[in-house]
Design a protein around this motif. Structure first.
Motif, PDB file in Angstrom:
ATOM      1  N   GLY A   1      -7.076  -0.751  13.572  1.00 13.74           N
ATOM      2  CA  GLY A   1      -8.380  -0.168  12.414  1.00 13.74           C
ATOM      3  C   GLY A   1      -8.087   0.585  11.783  1.00 13.74           C
ATOM      4  O   GLY A   1      -7.929   1.705  12.291  1.00 13.74           O
ATOM      5  N   THR A   2      -8.321   0.865  10.594  1.00 18.62           N
ATOM      6  CA  THR A   2      -8.324   2.245   9.960  1.00 18.62           C
ATOM      7  C   THR A   2      -9.828   2.867  10.682  1.00 18.62           C
ATOM      8  O   THR A   2      -9.817   4.067  10.150  1.00 18.62           O
ATOM      9  N   SER A   3     -10.567   2.479  11.201  1.00 17.97           N
ATOM     10  CA  SER A   3     -11.523   3.311  11.740  1.00 17.97           C
ATOM     11  C   SER A   3     -10.854   3.941  12.782  1.00 17.97           C
ATOM     12  O   SER A   3     -11.778   5.193  13.261  1.00 17.97           O
ATOM     13  N   LEU A   4      -9.472   3.417  13.139  1.00 16.71           N
ATOM     14  CA  LEU A   4      -8.280   4.742  14.040  1.00 16.71           C
ATOM     15  C   LEU A   4      -8.114   5.427  13.257  1.00 16.71           C
ATOM     16  O   LEU A   4      -7.896   6.718  13.438  1.00 16.71           O
ATOM     17  N   SER A   5      -7.753   5.596  12.016  1.00 16.85           N
ATOM     18  CA  SER A   5      -6.548   6.145  11.160  1.00 16.85           C
ATOM     19  C   SER A   5      -7.357   7.787  10.826  1.00 16.85           C
ATOM     20  O   SER A   5      -7.279   8.843  10.636  1.00 16.85           O
ATOM     21  N   ALA A   6      -8.607   7.164  10.246  1.00 19.47           N
ATOM     22  CA  ALA A   6      -9.619   8.363   9.213  1.00 19.47           C
ATOM     23  C   ALA A   6      -9.481   9.357  10.734  1.00 19.47           C
ATOM     24  O   ALA A   6      -9.267   9.981   9.999  1.00 19.47           O
ATOM     25  N   PRO A   7     -10.153   9.027  11.855  1.00 23.30           N
ATOM     26  CA  PRO A   7     -10.681  10.027  12.678  1.00 23.30           C
ATOM     27  C   PRO A   7      -9.547  10.584  13.472  1.00 23.30           C
ATOM     28  O   PRO A   7      -8.828  12.019  13.460  1.00 23.30           O
ATOM     29  N   TYR A   8      -7.728   9.803  12.570  1.00 29.70           N
ATOM     30  CA  TYR A   8      -7.021  10.686  13.024  1.00 29.70           C
ATOM     31  C   TYR A   8      -6.901  12.294  11.822  1.00 29.70           C
ATOM     32  O   TYR A   8      -5.970  13.391  12.326  1.00 29.70           O
ATOM     33  N   ILE A   9      -7.311  11.730  10.970  1.00 32.31           N
ATOM     34  CA  ILE A   9      -6.550  11.958   9.842  1.00 32.31           C
ATOM     35  C   ILE A   9      -7.916  13.504  10.175  1.00 32.31           C
ATOM     36  O   ILE A   9      -7.473  14.916   9.730  1.00 32.31           O
ATOM     37  N   ALA A  10      -9.111  13.074  10.057  1.00 30.67           N
ATOM     38  CA  ALA A  10     -10.481  14.261  10.446  1.00 30.67           C
ATOM     39  C   ALA A  10      -9.729  14.828  11.687  1.00 30.67           C
ATOM     40  O   ALA A  10      -9.993  15.778  11.387  1.00 30.67           O
ATOM     41  N   GLY A  11      -9.425  15.326  12.193  1.00 27.41           N
ATOM     42  CA  GLY A  11      -8.366  15.656  14.186  1.00 27.41           C
ATOM     43  C   GLY A  11      -7.494  16.534  13.004  1.00 27.41           C
ATOM     44  O   GLY A  11      -7.671  17.478  13.650  1.00 27.41           O
ATOM     45  N   ILE A  12      -6.651  16.226  12.603  1.00 25.20           N
ATOM     46  CA  ILE A  12      -5.259  17.219  11.219  1.00 25.20           C
ATOM     47  C   ILE A  12      -6.157  17.658  10.841  1.00 25.20           C
ATOM     48  O   ILE A  12      -5.669  18.604  10.928  1.00 25.20           O
ATOM     49  N   PHE A  13      -7.086  17.723  10.273  1.00 28.52           N
ATOM     50  CA  PHE A  13      -7.853  18.719   9.441  1.00 28.52           C
ATOM     51  C   PHE A  13      -8.736  19.716  10.266  1.00 28.52           C
ATOM     52  O   PHE A  13      -9.018  20.771  10.083  1.00 28.52           O
ATOM     53  N   ALA A  14      -9.494  18.829  11.461  1.00 26.23           N
ATOM     54  CA  ALA A  14      -9.623  20.295  12.022  1.00 26.23           C
ATOM     55  C   ALA A  14      -9.223  21.370  12.663  1.00 26.23           C
ATOM     56  O   ALA A  14      -9.244  22.570  12.868  1.00 26.23           O
ATOM     57  N   VAL A  15      -7.870  20.626  13.007  1.00 22.17           N
ATOM     58  CA  VAL A  15      -6.532  21.668  13.395  1.00 22.17           C
ATOM     59  C   VAL A  15      -6.030  22.685  12.739  1.00 22.17           C
ATOM     60  O   VAL A  15      -6.178  24.048  12.647  1.00 22.17           O
ATOM     61  N   ALA A  16      -6.194  22.202  11.731  1.00 17.57           N
ATOM     62  CA  ALA A  16      -5.625  23.411   9.979  1.00 17.57           C
ATOM     63  C   ALA A  16      -6.524  24.110  10.038  1.00 17.57           C
ATOM     64  O   ALA A  16      -5.971  24.970   9.757  1.00 17.57           O
ATOM     65  N   CYS A  17      -8.101  23.601  10.017  1.00 18.07           N
ATOM     66  CA  CYS A  17      -8.781  24.687   9.335  1.00 18.07           C
ATOM     67  C   CYS A  17      -9.319  25.533  10.407  1.00 18.07           C
ATOM     68  O   CYS A  17      -9.963  26.908   9.882  1.00 18.07           O
ATOM     69  N   GLN A  18      -9.023  25.012  11.991  1.00 21.53           N
ATOM     70  CA  GLN A  18      -8.826  26.413  12.864  1.00 21.53           C
ATOM     71  C   GLN A  18      -8.001  27.185  12.759  1.00 21.53           C
ATOM     72  O   GLN A  18      -8.075  28.585  13.132  1.00 21.53           O
ATOM     73  N   THR A  19      -6.644  26.654  12.040  1.00 20.04           N
ATOM     74  CA  THR A  19      -5.637  27.402  11.756  1.00 20.04           C
ATOM     75  C   THR A  19      -5.480  27.851  10.749  1.00 20.04           C
ATOM     76  O   THR A  19      -5.241  29.373  11.271  1.00 20.04           O
ATOM     77  N   ASN A  20      -6.571  28.337  10.030  1.00 20.27           N
ATOM     78  CA  ASN A  20      -6.850  29.370   8.763  1.00 20.27           C
ATOM     79  C   ASN A  20      -7.779  28.691   8.678  1.00 20.27           C
ATOM     80  O   ASN A  20      -8.324  28.169   7.118  1.00 20.27           O
ATOM     81  N   PRO A  21      -9.300  29.155   8.580  1.00 23.91           N
ATOM     82  CA  PRO A  21     -10.743  29.172   8.639  1.00 23.91           C
ATOM     83  C   PRO A  21     -11.408  29.866   7.834  1.00 23.91           C
ATOM     84  O   PRO A  21     -11.671  29.746   6.616  1.00 23.91           O
ATOM     85  N   THR A  22     -10.103  30.858   6.559  1.00 25.57           N
ATOM     86  CA  THR A  22     -10.253  32.027   5.961  1.00 25.57           C
ATOM     87  C   THR A  22     -10.300  30.327   4.561  1.00 25.57           C
ATOM     88  O   THR A  22     -10.681  30.275   3.560  1.00 25.57           O
ATOM     89  N   PHE A  23      -9.289  29.751   4.567  1.00 28.54           N
ATOM     90  CA  PHE A  23      -9.340  29.330   3.591  1.00 28.54           C
ATOM     91  C   PHE A  23      -9.733  27.886   3.234  1.00 28.54           C
ATOM     92  O   PHE A  23     -10.532  27.458   2.434  1.00 28.54           O
ATOM     93  N   CYS A  24     -10.231  27.243   4.292  1.00 31.74           N
ATOM     94  CA  CYS A  24     -11.130  26.222   4.757  1.00 31.74           C
ATOM     95  C   CYS A  24     -12.100  26.931   4.209  1.00 31.74           C
ATOM     96  O   CYS A  24     -13.547  25.657   3.747  1.00 31.74           O
ATOM     97  N   ASN A  25     -13.176  27.789   4.523  1.00 32.58           N
ATOM     98  CA  ASN A  25     -13.896  28.160   4.049  1.00 32.58           C
ATOM     99  C   ASN A  25     -14.788  28.565   2.897  1.00 32.58           C
ATOM    100  O   ASN A  25     -15.622  29.577   2.447  1.00 32.58           O
ATOM    101  N   THR A  26     -13.561  28.884   2.027  1.00 31.60           N
ATOM    102  CA  THR A  26     -13.287  29.519   0.861  1.00 31.60           C
ATOM    103  C   THR A  26     -12.952  28.552  -0.433  1.00 31.60           C
ATOM    104  O   THR A  26     -13.643  28.443  -1.697  1.00 31.60           O
TER     105      THR A  26
END
Length: 210
Positions: free
Chosen positions: A146-171
């Protein structure tokens, strides 16, 4: 997913959801906060639309406050344009794919047990959505669809990306963060379930970047 016909608790569910999103929008949570919404009102015959402005406005409030709102597109094959909050650009809407055409380099929309990933111009990207390896509530491995599984997959990618570049995600404005992730997507591989060219949505697949 909340199915049409199960209205007994829908009002309470909606009220709690709207209240929670509005709280995020009004209480200075850290920019780059990620919310995954594996929810959608399901309409198996696509005959009815469901637009609920309080929910749309609550997602907009969270988004405008810097919250990344990832939303499951839905599994009924209907058009996201007819449903809240999948109709609004402030939600990063995620469709689901399956494995049936991977050998030919394609990512077909998921279709299993009569459930098919939605279409719609507001789907930001597709991600794995069929027979996804997960842990159940007891901690045991299983496969789910289900897309209920697809969405957290993407949320996890956002989380990794923001951990890598927190300044960008915070601003950066949340819309800019959405566009950066879209830019990492692979265009042209997502098809309809039968392998024909995808109609009604952008053929963009998001894969792991690590």
């Amino acid at each position: 997913m909340v199915k049409a016909g199960n209205e007994g608790n829908i009002n309470n569910w909606l009220s709690n959801l709207v209240t929670s999103l509005n709280w995020l929008g009004a209480n200075n949570v850290p920019r780059g906060t990620i919310v995954n919404l594996s929810i959608q009102l399901t309409n198996l015959n696509c005959a009815l639309s469901w637009i609920y402005p309080p929910l749309d406005n609550a997602v907009k409030a969270a988004h405008n406050a810097g919250v990344i709102v990832v939303l499951a597109a839905g599994n009924d094959g209907c058009n996201t344009a007819n449903y809240s909050p999948a109709q609004i650009p402030e939600a990063f809407v995620v469709g689901g794919t399956n494995r049936t055409l991977l050998a030919s380099g394609k990512d077909a929309k998921h279709s299993m047990s009569g459930n098919t990933s939605r279409t719609g111009g507001n789907i930001s990207a597709f991600a794995p959505g069929e027979l996804v390896d997960v842990l159940n509530s007891g901690g045991s491995p299983e496969k789910a669809t289900g897309t209920s599984l697809s969405a957290p997959y993407i949320a996890g990618i956002f989380a990794v990306a923001c951990q890598t570049n927190p300044t960008f995600c915070n601003t950066a404005p949340t819309a800019d963060i959405y566009n950066v992730l879209r830019g990492y997507g692979t265009l042209g591989t997502v098809t309809n379930t039968d392998g024909s060219p995808l109609t009604g949505a952008t053929s963009r697949f998001i894969r792991q970047q690590w």
